[in-house]
Motif scaffolding. Structure first.
Motif, PDB file in Angstrom:
ATOM      1  N   GLY A  39     -13.279   2.014   7.867  1.00  0.00           N
ATOM      2  CA  GLY A  39     -12.665   1.624   8.260  1.00  0.00           C
ATOM      3  C   GLY A  39     -11.988   0.493   7.522  1.00  0.00           C
ATOM      4  O   GLY A  39     -11.844  -0.913   8.956  1.00  0.00           O
ATOM      5  N   CYS A  40     -12.671  -0.078   6.522  1.00  0.00           N
ATOM      6  CA  CYS A  40     -11.802  -0.990   5.584  1.00  0.00           C
ATOM      7  C   CYS A  40      -9.925  -0.578   6.233  1.00  0.00           C
ATOM      8  O   CYS A  40      -9.348  -0.178   6.127  1.00  0.00           O
ATOM      9  CB  CYS A  40     -12.200  -0.716   3.960  1.00  0.00           C
ATOM     10  SG  CYS A  40     -14.113  -0.554   3.576  1.00  0.00           S
ATOM     11  N   ASP A  41      -9.693  -1.972   6.356  1.00  0.00           N
ATOM     12  CA  ASP A  41      -8.243  -2.518   6.372  1.00  0.00           C
ATOM     13  C   ASP A  41      -7.577  -2.424   4.412  1.00  0.00           C
ATOM     14  O   ASP A  41      -8.280  -3.315   4.219  1.00  0.00           O
ATOM     15  CB  ASP A  41      -7.926  -3.276   6.818  1.00  0.00           C
ATOM     16  CG  ASP A  41      -6.415  -3.743   7.317  1.00  0.00           C
ATOM     17  OD1 ASP A  41      -5.584  -3.019   5.872  1.00  0.00           O
ATOM     18  OD2 ASP A  41      -5.909  -4.678   7.492  1.00  0.00           O
ATOM     19  N   LEU A  42      -7.074  -1.546   4.025  1.00  0.00           N
ATOM     20  CA  LEU A  42      -6.680  -1.559   2.687  1.00  0.00           C
ATOM     21  C   LEU A  42      -5.084  -1.839   2.574  1.00  0.00           C
ATOM     22  O   LEU A  42      -4.179  -1.370   1.606  1.00  0.00           O
ATOM     23  CB  LEU A  42      -7.065   0.094   2.675  1.00  0.00           C
ATOM     24  CG  LEU A  42      -8.233   0.414   1.752  1.00  0.00           C
ATOM     25  CD1 LEU A  42      -8.449   1.916   1.699  1.00  0.00           C
ATOM     26  CD2 LEU A  42      -8.843  -0.562   1.741  1.00  0.00           C
ATOM     27  N   SER A  43      -4.607  -2.404   4.400  1.00  0.00           N
ATOM     28  CA  SER A  43      -2.964  -2.397   4.231  1.00  0.00           C
ATOM     29  C   SER A  43      -2.725  -3.255   2.743  1.00  0.00           C
ATOM     30  O   SER A  43      -1.317  -3.651   2.951  1.00  0.00           O
ATOM     31  CB  SER A  43      -2.966  -2.881   5.577  1.00  0.00           C
ATOM     32  OG  SER A  43      -3.768  -3.672   5.445  1.00  0.00           O
ATOM     33  N   ALA A  44      -3.283  -4.107   2.548  1.00  0.00           N
ATOM     34  CA  ALA A  44      -2.964  -5.869   1.813  1.00  0.00           C
ATOM     35  C   ALA A  44      -2.934  -5.104   0.153  1.00  0.00           C
ATOM     36  O   ALA A  44      -1.680  -5.277  -0.809  1.00  0.00           O
ATOM     37  CB  ALA A  44      -3.523  -6.048   1.409  1.00  0.00           C
ATOM     38  N   TYR A  45      -3.186  -3.790   0.377  1.00  0.00           N
ATOM     39  CA  TYR A  45      -3.255  -3.327  -1.657  1.00  0.00           C
ATOM     40  C   TYR A  45      -1.820  -2.488  -1.466  1.00  0.00           C
ATOM     41  O   TYR A  45      -2.444  -1.035  -1.237  1.00  0.00           O
ATOM     42  CB  TYR A  45      -4.837  -2.592  -1.857  1.00  0.00           C
ATOM     43  CG  TYR A  45      -5.595  -3.399  -1.318  1.00  0.00           C
ATOM     44  CD1 TYR A  45      -5.614  -5.029  -2.138  1.00  0.00           C
ATOM     45  CD2 TYR A  45      -6.467  -3.167  -0.769  1.00  0.00           C
ATOM     46  CE1 TYR A  45      -6.791  -5.639  -1.371  1.00  0.00           C
ATOM     47  CE2 TYR A  45      -7.272  -3.907   0.153  1.00  0.00           C
ATOM     48  CZ  TYR A  45      -7.377  -5.445  -0.817  1.00  0.00           C
ATOM     49  OH  TYR A  45      -8.846  -6.723  -0.129  1.00  0.00           O
ATOM     50  N   ALA A  46      -0.704  -2.307  -1.543  1.00  0.00           N
ATOM     51  CA  ALA A  46       0.375  -1.332  -1.655  1.00  0.00           C
ATOM     52  C   ALA A  46       0.144  -0.598  -2.633  1.00  0.00           C
ATOM     53  O   ALA A  46       0.381   1.299  -2.731  1.00  0.00           O
ATOM     54  CB  ALA A  46       2.144  -2.179  -1.839  1.00  0.00           C
ATOM     55  N   ARG A  47       0.350  -1.150  -4.108  1.00  0.00           N
ATOM     56  CA  ARG A  47       0.144   0.442  -5.143  1.00  0.00           C
ATOM     57  C   ARG A  47      -0.873   1.220  -5.178  1.00  0.00           C
ATOM     58  O   ARG A  47      -1.332   2.154  -5.206  1.00  0.00           O
ATOM     59  CB  ARG A  47       0.610  -0.908  -6.813  1.00  0.00           C
ATOM     60  CG  ARG A  47       1.559  -1.040  -6.447  1.00  0.00           C
ATOM     61  CD  ARG A  47       1.901  -1.880  -7.882  1.00  0.00           C
ATOM     62  NE  ARG A  47       2.761  -2.419  -8.347  1.00  0.00           N
ATOM     63  CZ  ARG A  47       3.853  -1.851  -8.328  1.00  0.00           C
ATOM     64  NH1 ARG A  47       4.429  -0.894  -8.468  1.00  0.00           N
ATOM     65  NH2 ARG A  47       5.027  -2.540  -8.538  1.00  0.00           N
ATOM     66  N   VAL A  48      -2.217   0.882  -4.404  1.00  0.00           N
ATOM     67  CA  VAL A  48      -3.573   1.389  -4.401  1.00  0.00           C
ATOM     68  C   VAL A  48      -2.667   2.707  -3.399  1.00  0.00           C
ATOM     69  O   VAL A  48      -3.442   4.346  -3.394  1.00  0.00           O
ATOM     70  CB  VAL A  48      -4.856   0.392  -3.871  1.00  0.00           C
ATOM     71  CG1 VAL A  48      -5.492   1.477  -3.386  1.00  0.00           C
ATOM     72  CG2 VAL A  48      -5.015  -0.732  -5.287  1.00  0.00           C
ATOM     73  N   MET A  49      -2.621   1.827  -2.507  1.00  0.00           N
ATOM     74  CA  MET A  49      -1.962   3.493  -1.368  1.00  0.00           C
ATOM     75  C   MET A  49      -1.035   3.855  -2.005  1.00  0.00           C
ATOM     76  O   MET A  49      -0.891   4.987  -1.245  1.00  0.00           O
ATOM     77  CB  MET A  49      -1.496   2.430  -0.002  1.00  0.00           C
ATOM     78  CG  MET A  49      -3.632   1.666   0.792  1.00  0.00           C
ATOM     79  SD  MET A  49      -4.648   2.840   1.139  1.00  0.00           S
ATOM     80  CE  MET A  49      -4.097   3.958   2.217  1.00  0.00           C
ATOM     81  N   ALA A  50      -0.172   3.212  -1.887  1.00  0.00           N
ATOM     82  CA  ALA A  50       0.868   4.437  -2.410  1.00  0.00           C
ATOM     83  C   ALA A  50       0.845   5.513  -3.706  1.00  0.00           C
ATOM     84  O   ALA A  50       0.877   6.619  -3.690  1.00  0.00           O
ATOM     85  CB  ALA A  50       2.373   3.209  -3.256  1.00  0.00           C
ATOM     86  N   ALA A  51      -0.598   5.360  -4.345  1.00  0.00           N
ATOM     87  CA  ALA A  51      -0.640   6.148  -5.742  1.00  0.00           C
ATOM     88  C   ALA A  51      -1.952   7.132  -4.681  1.00  0.00           C
ATOM     89  O   ALA A  51      -1.585   8.205  -4.699  1.00  0.00           O
ATOM     90  CB  ALA A  51      -1.506   5.681  -6.072  1.00  0.00           C
ATOM     91  N   TYR A  52      -2.412   6.478  -3.805  1.00  0.00           N
ATOM     92  CA  TYR A  52      -3.447   8.000  -3.252  1.00  0.00           C
ATOM     93  C   TYR A  52      -2.706   8.231  -2.019  1.00  0.00           C
ATOM     94  O   TYR A  52      -3.069   9.677  -1.974  1.00  0.00           O
ATOM     95  CB  TYR A  52      -3.735   6.605  -1.968  1.00  0.00           C
ATOM     96  CG  TYR A  52      -5.093   7.758  -1.056  1.00  0.00           C
ATOM     97  CD1 TYR A  52      -5.931   7.785  -1.240  1.00  0.00           C
ATOM     98  CD2 TYR A  52      -4.603   8.013   0.457  1.00  0.00           C
ATOM     99  CE1 TYR A  52      -6.830   8.557  -0.068  1.00  0.00           C
ATOM    100  CE2 TYR A  52      -5.965   7.677   0.971  1.00  0.00           C
ATOM    101  CZ  TYR A  52      -5.837   8.473   1.519  1.00  0.00           C
ATOM    102  OH  TYR A  52      -6.945   9.250   2.035  1.00  0.00           O
ATOM    103  N   ARG A  53      -1.723   8.197  -1.773  1.00  0.00           N
ATOM    104  CA  ARG A  53      -0.512   9.178  -0.548  1.00  0.00           C
ATOM    105  C   ARG A  53       0.017   9.884  -1.580  1.00  0.00           C
ATOM    106  O   ARG A  53       0.125  10.988  -1.211  1.00  0.00           O
ATOM    107  CB  ARG A  53      -0.023   8.495   0.080  1.00  0.00           C
ATOM    108  CG  ARG A  53       0.778   7.658   1.685  1.00  0.00           C
ATOM    109  CD  ARG A  53       0.897   6.722   2.486  1.00  0.00           C
ATOM    110  NE  ARG A  53       1.599   5.892   1.728  1.00  0.00           N
ATOM    111  CZ  ARG A  53       1.641   4.105   1.673  1.00  0.00           C
ATOM    112  NH1 ARG A  53       0.393   4.082   2.252  1.00  0.00           N
ATOM    113  NH2 ARG A  53       1.882   3.425   0.897  1.00  0.00           N
ATOM    114  N   HIS A  54       0.329   9.574  -2.768  1.00  0.00           N
ATOM    115  CA  HIS A  54       1.434  10.773  -3.212  1.00  0.00           C
ATOM    116  C   HIS A  54       0.342  11.426  -3.970  1.00  0.00           C
ATOM    117  O   HIS A  54       0.965  13.132  -3.705  1.00  0.00           O
ATOM    118  CB  HIS A  54       2.064  10.534  -4.409  1.00  0.00           C
ATOM    119  CG  HIS A  54       2.193  10.528  -5.422  1.00  0.00           C
ATOM    120  ND1 HIS A  54       3.977  11.569  -5.621  1.00  0.00           N
ATOM    121  CD2 HIS A  54       2.218  10.830  -6.869  1.00  0.00           C
ATOM    122  CE1 HIS A  54       4.132  12.127  -6.635  1.00  0.00           C
ATOM    123  NE2 HIS A  54       3.097  12.019  -7.133  1.00  0.00           N
TER     124      HIS A  54
END
Length: 216
Positions: free
Chosen positions: A181-196
């Protein structure tokens, strides 16, 4: 080759990703850490002296600790290489991988959380606050490192045009944080790499829900 793993272990998840990227099939053995199977005397004596998962057994060779296993796999099955050979890129990838493996994961894994609740008697709210605090500290650092990597290497992966140990470590950690349940929305590059990475067949194959020992 035999893999000793647990579906919901992020360190096992790392090794499963590496194996899938390299196209290596293994004989699977479930070690249910929720019920303490990793502390079984035979497992500790014959498979993994560290009493954790994952572990690899290849003939008379056995090895625990996910980063050591992945380094060994790179030596034995070098394509695709996950720890780059070029010294500066190698150092940056290892810096990022160790941020995940040494600064975030150890303070938030199952045995630490169980110690907090079972021995120190913290409340569920305090345990969740603990988890979120260390995820936030680690992800802030990860975001800064990925900003630097984007300026140097570019590419959709953490460090350039191909997956490395950095992606192998990042994806399980992000998956755990989202599950908690952590909010990771502030970490744009982290989440872009994760989604890719999450769209790549090897990463999909390694997901907890796709393991033979998965339980909801």
């Amino acid at each position: 080759m035999d893999l000793y793993s647990f579906f919901n272990s992020s360190t096992s998840y790392r090794v499963r990703i590496a194996l899938a990227l390299k196209g290596i099939e293994t004989n699977f053995h479930c070690v249910n850490i929720r019920v303490g199977e990793h502390r079984d005397a035979h497992y500790v004596a014959k498979v993994n002296a560290s009493a954790v998962v994952p572990a690899i057994v290849d003939g008379d060779f056995h090895l625990g600790q996910s980063l050591a296993i992945i380094d060994w796999l790179d030596g034995k099955h070098p394509e695709p290489r996950l720890i780059p050979a070029e010294p500066k890129l190698r150092a940056h990838v290892l810096e990022f991988a160790n941020l995940i493996a040494c600064d975030i994961h150890p303070v938030n894994n199952l045995r630490i959380l169980k110690y907090l609740t079972d021995v120190l008697k913290v409340t569920p709210e305090q345990k969740d606050a603990w988890y979120r605090h260390w995820v936030a500290e680690g992800m802030q650092a990860a975001e800064r490192l990925l900003d630097e990597a984007a300026a140097r290497e570019g590419g959709p992966w953490c460090f350039g045009a191909a997956p490395t140990l950095a992606d192998v470590c990042l994806v399980p950690q992000v998956a755990n944080a989202l599950r908690m349940g952590c909010d990771l929305s502030a970490y744009a590059r982290v989440m872009a790499a994760y989604r890719h990475a999450s769209e790549h067949p090897a990463f999909v194959k390694a997901e907890p829900k796709n393991q033979p020992d998965y339980t909801a």
